[in-house]
Scaffold this motif. Structure first.
Motif, PDB file in Angstrom:
ATOM      1  N   GLN A 177      41.830 109.237 -35.569  1.00  0.00           N
ATOM      2  CA  GLN A 177      40.694 108.608 -34.899  1.00  0.00           C
ATOM      3  C   GLN A 177      39.410 109.133 -35.553  1.00  0.00           C
ATOM      4  O   GLN A 177      38.653 109.906 -34.976  1.00  0.00           O
ATOM      5  N   VAL A 178      39.195 108.680 -36.772  1.00  0.00           N
ATOM      6  CA  VAL A 178      38.120 109.231 -37.600  1.00  0.00           C
ATOM      7  C   VAL A 178      36.751 108.903 -37.024  1.00  0.00           C
ATOM      8  O   VAL A 178      35.853 109.763 -36.987  1.00  0.00           O
ATOM      9  N   ALA A 179      36.564 107.669 -36.573  1.00  0.00           N
ATOM     10  CA  ALA A 179      35.254 107.281 -36.048  1.00  0.00           C
ATOM     11  C   ALA A 179      34.878 108.130 -34.842  1.00  0.00           C
ATOM     12  O   ALA A 179      33.726 108.602 -34.721  1.00  0.00           O
ATOM     13  N   GLU A 180      35.835 108.349 -33.935  1.00  0.00           N
ATOM     14  CA  GLU A 180      35.567 109.178 -32.756  1.00  0.00           C
ATOM     15  C   GLU A 180      35.273 110.616 -33.159  1.00  0.00           C
ATOM     16  O   GLU A 180      34.395 111.284 -32.587  1.00  0.00           O
ATOM     17  N   ALA A 181      36.015 111.115 -34.151  1.00  0.00           N
ATOM     18  CA  ALA A 181      35.790 112.480 -34.624  1.00  0.00           C
ATOM     19  C   ALA A 181      34.393 112.619 -35.223  1.00  0.00           C
ATOM     20  O   ALA A 181      33.724 113.648 -35.042  1.00  0.00           O
ATOM     21  N   GLU A 182      33.940 111.589 -35.928  1.00  0.00           N
ATOM     22  CA  GLU A 182      32.594 111.642 -36.516  1.00  0.00           C
ATOM     23  C   GLU A 182      31.520 111.680 -35.432  1.00  0.00           C
ATOM     24  O   GLU A 182      30.495 112.344 -35.594  1.00  0.00           O
ATOM     25  N   GLN A 183      31.745 110.986 -34.338  1.00  0.00           N
ATOM     26  CA  GLN A 183      30.788 111.033 -33.235  1.00  0.00           C
ATOM     27  C   GLN A 183      30.678 112.437 -32.669  1.00  0.00           C
ATOM     28  O   GLN A 183      29.580 112.919 -32.371  1.00  0.00           O
ATOM     29  N   VAL A 184      31.813 113.106 -32.501  1.00  0.00           N
ATOM     30  CA  VAL A 184      31.793 114.477 -31.983  1.00  0.00           C
ATOM     31  C   VAL A 184      31.102 115.395 -32.985  1.00  0.00           C
ATOM     32  O   VAL A 184      30.299 116.266 -32.611  1.00  0.00           O
ATOM     33  N   ALA A 185      31.396 115.210 -34.267  1.00  0.00           N
ATOM     34  CA  ALA A 185      30.798 116.062 -35.296  1.00  0.00           C
ATOM     35  C   ALA A 185      29.287 115.895 -35.361  1.00  0.00           C
ATOM     36  O   ALA A 185      28.573 116.820 -35.780  1.00  0.00           O
ATOM     37  N   ALA A 186      28.791 114.748 -34.936  1.00  0.00           N
ATOM     38  CA  ALA A 186      27.350 114.490 -34.985  1.00  0.00           C
ATOM     39  C   ALA A 186      26.632 115.047 -33.763  1.00  0.00           C
ATOM     40  O   ALA A 186      25.408 114.887 -33.643  1.00  0.00           O
ATOM     41  N   THR A 187      27.345 115.698 -32.861  1.00  0.00           N
ATOM     42  CA  THR A 187      26.722 116.267 -31.671  1.00  0.00           C
ATOM     43  C   THR A 187      25.617 117.251 -32.064  1.00  0.00           C
ATOM     44  O   THR A 187      25.826 118.136 -32.909  1.00  0.00           O
ATOM     45  N   GLU A 188      24.451 117.088 -31.457  1.00  0.00           N
ATOM     46  CA  GLU A 188      23.341 117.991 -31.756  1.00  0.00           C
ATOM     47  C   GLU A 188      23.596 119.356 -31.131  1.00  0.00           C
ATOM     48  O   GLU A 188      23.850 119.459 -29.922  1.00  0.00           O
ATOM     49  N   LEU A 189      23.554 120.370 -31.935  1.00  0.00           N
ATOM     50  CA  LEU A 189      23.861 121.717 -31.457  1.00  0.00           C
ATOM     51  C   LEU A 189      22.607 122.385 -30.895  1.00  0.00           C
ATOM     52  O   LEU A 189      21.511 122.216 -31.434  1.00  0.00           O
ATOM     53  N   PRO A 190      22.762 123.159 -29.834  1.00  0.00           N
ATOM     54  CA  PRO A 190      21.607 123.891 -29.297  1.00  0.00           C
ATOM     55  C   PRO A 190      21.242 125.057 -30.199  1.00  0.00           C
ATOM     56  O   PRO A 190      22.071 125.528 -30.999  1.00  0.00           O
ATOM     57  N   PRO A 191      20.032 125.533 -30.114  1.00  0.00           N
ATOM     58  CA  PRO A 191      19.632 126.696 -30.923  1.00  0.00           C
ATOM     59  C   PRO A 191      20.554 127.886 -30.651  1.00  0.00           C
ATOM     60  O   PRO A 191      20.907 128.165 -29.510  1.00  0.00           O
ATOM     61  N   GLY A 192      20.939 128.574 -31.722  1.00  0.00           N
ATOM     62  CA  GLY A 192      21.799 129.741 -31.577  1.00  0.00           C
ATOM     63  C   GLY A 192      23.273 129.446 -31.741  1.00  0.00           C
ATOM     64  O   GLY A 192      24.104 130.369 -31.723  1.00  0.00           O
ATOM     65  N   ALA A 193      23.641 128.171 -31.939  1.00  0.00           N
ATOM     66  CA  ALA A 193      25.061 127.821 -32.037  1.00  0.00           C
ATOM     67  C   ALA A 193      25.704 128.407 -33.295  1.00  0.00           C
ATOM     68  O   ALA A 193      26.922 128.609 -33.336  1.00  0.00           O
ATOM     69  N   GLU A 194      24.891 128.676 -34.305  1.00  0.00           N
ATOM     70  CA  GLU A 194      25.445 129.155 -35.574  1.00  0.00           C
ATOM     71  C   GLU A 194      25.581 130.676 -35.625  1.00  0.00           C
ATOM     72  O   GLU A 194      26.029 131.228 -36.629  1.00  0.00           O
ATOM     73  N   ARG A 195      25.251 131.365 -34.545  1.00  0.00           N
ATOM     74  CA  ARG A 195      25.203 132.820 -34.588  1.00  0.00           C
ATOM     75  C   ARG A 195      26.538 133.483 -34.229  1.00  0.00           C
ATOM     76  O   ARG A 195      26.670 134.692 -34.378  1.00  0.00           O
ATOM     77  N   GLY A 196      27.508 132.721 -33.777  1.00  0.00           N
ATOM     78  CA  GLY A 196      28.799 133.287 -33.421  1.00  0.00           C
ATOM     79  C   GLY A 196      29.882 132.876 -34.395  1.00  0.00           C
ATOM     80  O   GLY A 196      29.714 131.965 -35.208  1.00  0.00           O
ATOM     81  N   MET A 197      31.040 133.524 -34.310  1.00  0.00           N
ATOM     82  CA  MET A 197      32.140 133.204 -35.200  1.00  0.00           C
ATOM     83  C   MET A 197      32.708 131.820 -34.917  1.00  0.00           C
ATOM     84  O   MET A 197      33.365 131.223 -35.778  1.00  0.00           O
ATOM     85  N   ALA A 198      32.471 131.286 -33.735  1.00  0.00           N
ATOM     86  CA  ALA A 198      32.966 129.948 -33.421  1.00  0.00           C
ATOM     87  C   ALA A 198      32.363 128.901 -34.353  1.00  0.00           C
ATOM     88  O   ALA A 198      32.962 127.843 -34.572  1.00  0.00           O
ATOM     89  N   PHE A 199      31.196 129.195 -34.909  1.00  0.00           N
ATOM     90  CA  PHE A 199      30.561 128.239 -35.805  1.00  0.00           C
ATOM     91  C   PHE A 199      31.416 127.998 -37.048  1.00  0.00           C
ATOM     92  O   PHE A 199      31.413 126.907 -37.612  1.00  0.00           O
TER      93      PHE A 199
END
Length: 855
Positions: A659-681
């Motif tokens: 389900q590539v189109a649906e996956a692309e929609q999720v990937a385009a989710t705008e991340l809140p500030p600080g989302a890149e600071r943890g290992m989950a990123f």
């Protein structure tokens, strides 16, 4: 009868009667009686109806018509406040009909026998004399409240209506109780009594009324009828507000209509209250405040009423339309009535009434949830049972999913003076609930608990607060706070949680003034065992100890063991391909988190269980767990550093189902500030890379994989079983014609896998196949060359253990049904595993499966 119609139809006269328009039958009775009186014929008329239906307005219209015809008129208003005052109603009539020089003589006559019926003959003769001079219309509004002396006079006069032209008119509320003997008015009179009943307006009546002021939407008139219950007085008030605001009767104004209706009802209730005796008001307030939970006896106790007086007051309030009857006793008739009762009370009086009601309810042992509702609006009471009740009720609301109410009750409990240790526990409980709607406040309370509880030495409370903070995902804050706490309080679980927070911090955490405590080689408790298992798993070392420590963490019988280390232990087991054992451990964590109210930990565990389902090809189960994680903790309440893992798992699940189109929609989710600071990123970067690789954008995919690798390497998350970024990066490089770089990455993957002992990657045939792949890739002439796709065809090591087992049996010629029986799974599961294996191996079906895949 022109005057009557003018009074009813004139826009300026609306407050007196315009809302009676369209009631031709009732108006006909009025016209007939007034005309008869003008011709010297007496009559008796009763105008009945519910509160606000226009009884008083109709009475005013009759009086206006009679005055216009030159008739003598007078009207009195009865009141419950004057029911015990002798001749209070008659006195109003006399004051209007008699000249001042006669008032002294009349007053002296009834003063001599005020407590008896002695003045009645004199008063009867006086009124008959007035009527002989000029036909007389006298009226009593709200006749149900007439005092007994005036009632006796009315009865006496009614029996002599054949001696002079008199029209006696009274208005009564529907179902209102007659004063004892009141029914005699309609008996033994020399004329035929008449009655006009004013009912509530129908939808067509309301529409007709509104149309006199402007165009009306059908939806608006329907809503107006329903909201006002067809009450003309309420509609009159609403019309006035709409005229004042210049609004039309349009459907878009229905919400504002409902607000004005509620205000109008509350205002009517307030005016009614102000004309009631104190006992009536006290009982009405008592039932309003606690009628939903108190029985009638308790409500009477709160109002200070007992016995017959209580029953009579109850009946009077019911007849006023302020109360209704239910199976559990009297209740306030509508929410608007309740609002009107509350509006008439000062805030301090409301608080005191709530406090008294709570005291009575506590003594009567009513349910904690009901008692807590009273305590919410009560002032500080400084009693132990208050806090106990609020906490118990809060827990009940939490279990039933009413989290904001549970929060409100705990905040109220914190307004009571409680010992410091108790206050800290309440703060921790409050923080656990607030995380789902006030996450910032939740974090602040947990930091406060960690700071204050360390001083009182409550290790259990410290562990709970630390576990909640770590599970929330704010690893940097948890790491900093726990460094300070661990320096003051030696506790193995706190040490473990501090290290778990450190594991989840990004590659560039802040420097700490106080270093974190080291973990021993041998765990001192279950929490340390879980964190050590995860540490060895992400390093790719000591696979023998990983399983041992993880099982030690999950087998602990400590009911209050922290949840974060147990989730870490499950992640470690997943790296050993012990998927079922890891899933069982996460299920237990979810159950315990629900029992404790640790919603962030539950959400984290749901995501980790979804990861296992994706790995095992059970995509519906993965989708269900991701949805459960979002229900447990709405996405807007997730900490920014924790959200990327949820998104990455969702992308992976959708991508595996193509389900590539649906996956692309999720990937385009705008991340809140600080989302890149943890290992989950790093997980999100990996998922985005897979998505770009599936879309054919190898260059962008490679950038994602390389950044993911940089983050993982910086934190020494080296094990490919944790997150295999090198193999998809090598595929991207192969597609870009960078075969040599791809070979280097494949070699690193093999070396790490060999050290870890990942099944399949250690077999010589797999190693040889990967080496051949790298050589083939080196002969390619560039991106997209014919040799590069073979890279996917020579990756049996990329298969999971369940996939490899299914593919191996298929390669031997077994049918899907035989494979399902052999593995103890469904045929559908076998189909999914084989489909996934074909895609990973780059082949079209089982005929192209390698002969020796291993099991």
């Amino acid at each position: 009868m022109v005057a009557v119609h003018d009074a009813l139809d004139s826009r300026s006269a609306f407050p007196g009667g315009r809302h009676l328009a369209g009631r031709d039958a009732e108006l006909g009775v009025l016209r007939e009686l007034v005309d008869d009186l003008g011709r010297g014929r007496s009559g008796v008329l009763t105008i009945s109806g519910g509160p606000g239906t226009g009884r008083s307005a109709l009475l005013e219209a009759m009086l206006a018509e009679a005055r216009a015809a030159g008739l003598n008129t007078a009207a009195a208003q009865s009141s419950p406040l004057e029911t015990d005052l002798p001749y209070s109603t008659v006195a109003q009539l006399i004051a209007l009909l008699c000249p001042p020089e006669q008032l002294t003589r009349i007053s002296s006559v009834w003063a001599e026998g005020a407590a008896t019926n002695a003045p009645i003959p004199f008063l009867r003769k006086h009124f008959l004399g007035l009527a002989r001079d000029r036909p007389l219309l006298f009226a009593v509004d709200d006749h149900q409240w007439i005092d007994p002396w005036s009632l006796a006079w009315c009865h006496a006069l009614s029996r002599h209506l054949d001696q002079a032209p008199i029209l006696m008119v009274r208005t009564v509320r529907d179902t209102a109780p007659e004063t004892p003997g009141g029914s005699r008015w309609d008996e033994s009179v020399p004329v035929t009594p008449r009655r006009v009943r004013l009912s509530e307006l129908s939808t067509s009546d309301v529409s007709d009324l509104l149309s006199r002021y402007g165009p009306v939407d059908e939806e608006f008139s329907t809503a107006a009828t329903a909201a006002s219950a067809g009450n003309p007085a309420v509609l009159r008030a609403v019309l006035a507000e709409f005229e004042r605001a210049g609004l039309g009767f349009e459907a878009r104004h229905v919400p504002r209509l409902r607000v004005h209706v509620a205000d109008a009802v509350a205002d009517l209730v307030g005016r009614t209250q102000r004309g009631l005796p104190a006992a009536h008001v006290e009982l009405l307030r008592a039932i309003t405040f606690c009628g939903g939970e108190f029985d009638f006896e308790l409500a009477c106790a709160l109002a200070g009423l007992h016995g017959r007086a209580a029953e009579e007051t109850r009946t009077a309030l019911w007849h006023l339309g302020l109360l209704c009857e239910s199976e559990d006793g009297p209740r306030v008739s509508t929410p608007s009535v309740a609002a009107g009762v509350l509006a008439e009370m000062e805030p301090a009086a409301r608080e005191q009434l709530h406090a008294r009601a709570a005291e009575i309810g506590h003594r009567a042992a009513i349910e904690p949830a009901a008692l807590a509702e009273l305590l919410l609006s009560a002032p500080q009471m400084r009693k132990r049972w208050v806090v106990e009740t609020l906490v118990e009720a809060s827990e009940q609301h939490r279990r039933e999913g009413r989290f904001e109410r549970a929060t409100e009750l705990l905040r109220r409990a914190l307004r009571e003076p409680v010992p410091t240790a108790c206050r800290q526990r309440l703060l921790a409980e409050l923080a656990a609930i607030e995380v789902a709607h006030a996450p910032v406040a939740s974090d602040g309370r947990l930091r406060q608990v960690l700071t204050d509880a360390a001083g009182i030495g409550d290790a259990g409370l410290l562990v709970r607060a630390a576990d909640l903070l770590v599970s929330r995902g704010d690893a940097e804050t948890a790491r900093r706070e726990l460094a300070i706490v661990c320096a003051r309080t030696r506790n193995p679980a706190l040490d473990a949680l501090s290290r778990l927070a450190d594991e989840e911090c990004g590659p560039e955490p802040e420097l700490l003034a106080t270093p974190l405590p080291p973990l021993p080689d041998e765990p001192a408790d279950a929490a340390q065992a879980g964190v050590l298992a995860w540490r060895y798993a992400r390093l790719g070392r000591r696979p023998d100890l990983v399983r041992t420590f993880a099982r030690q963490a999950l087998s602990s019988r400590d009911a209050d063991a922290p949840l974060g280390p147990r989730i870490a232990a499950c992640r470690a087991l997943a790296c050993r391909d012990d998927l079922e054992e890891a899933a069982a451990g996460l299920t237990a964590v979810i159950s315990d988190a629900g029992r404790r109210g640790a919603r962030a930990a539950a959400a984290h565990a749901f995501v980790q269980r979804a990861v296992l389902s994706v790995k095992d090809g059970r995509f519906p189960a993965a989708a269900a767990d991701l949805a459960a994680a979002e229900r447990e903790l709405p996405l807007h309440c997730w900490h920014p550093a924790m959200l990327p893992h949820y998104l990455a798992t969702k992308i992976a699940a959708l991508l595996r189902r193509e389900q590539v189109a649906e996956a692309e929609q999720v990937a385009a989710t705008e991340l809140p500030p600080g989302a890149e600071r943890g290992m989950a990123f790093g997980y999100l970067l990996h998922a985005r890379g897979e998505l770009k690789l599936a879309a054919g954008d190898a260059a962008t995919a490679l950038g994602y994989f390389q950044e993911c690798g940089r983050i993982l390497r910086a934190k020494e998350w080296l094990n490919p079983a944790v997150l295999s970024w090198r193999m998809p990066a090598a595929i991207a490089q192969g597609r870009l014609g960078e075969a040599r770089a791809a070979t280097r990455l494949v070699g690193e993957e093999l070396e790490l896998a060999e050290r870890w002992g990942l099944p399949g990657l250690l077999e010589p045939v797999h190693r040889a196949a990967l080496s051949a792949l790298a050589v083939a890739g080196s002969d390619s002439s560039g991106p997209g060359s014919a040799g590069v796709p073979a890279m996917g065809a020579a990756l049996p090591a990329a298969l999971s253990v369940p996939e490899r087992r299914a593919a191996s049996l298929a390669a031997r010629g077994l049918s899907n049904k035989d494979i399902a029986e052999e593995l103890g799974v469904t045929v559908r599961t076998v189909e999914l595993r084989l489909t996934k294996s074909y895609r990973k191996l780059g082949i079209d079906g089982r005929a192209q499966l390698p002969a020796d895949l291993g099991e």
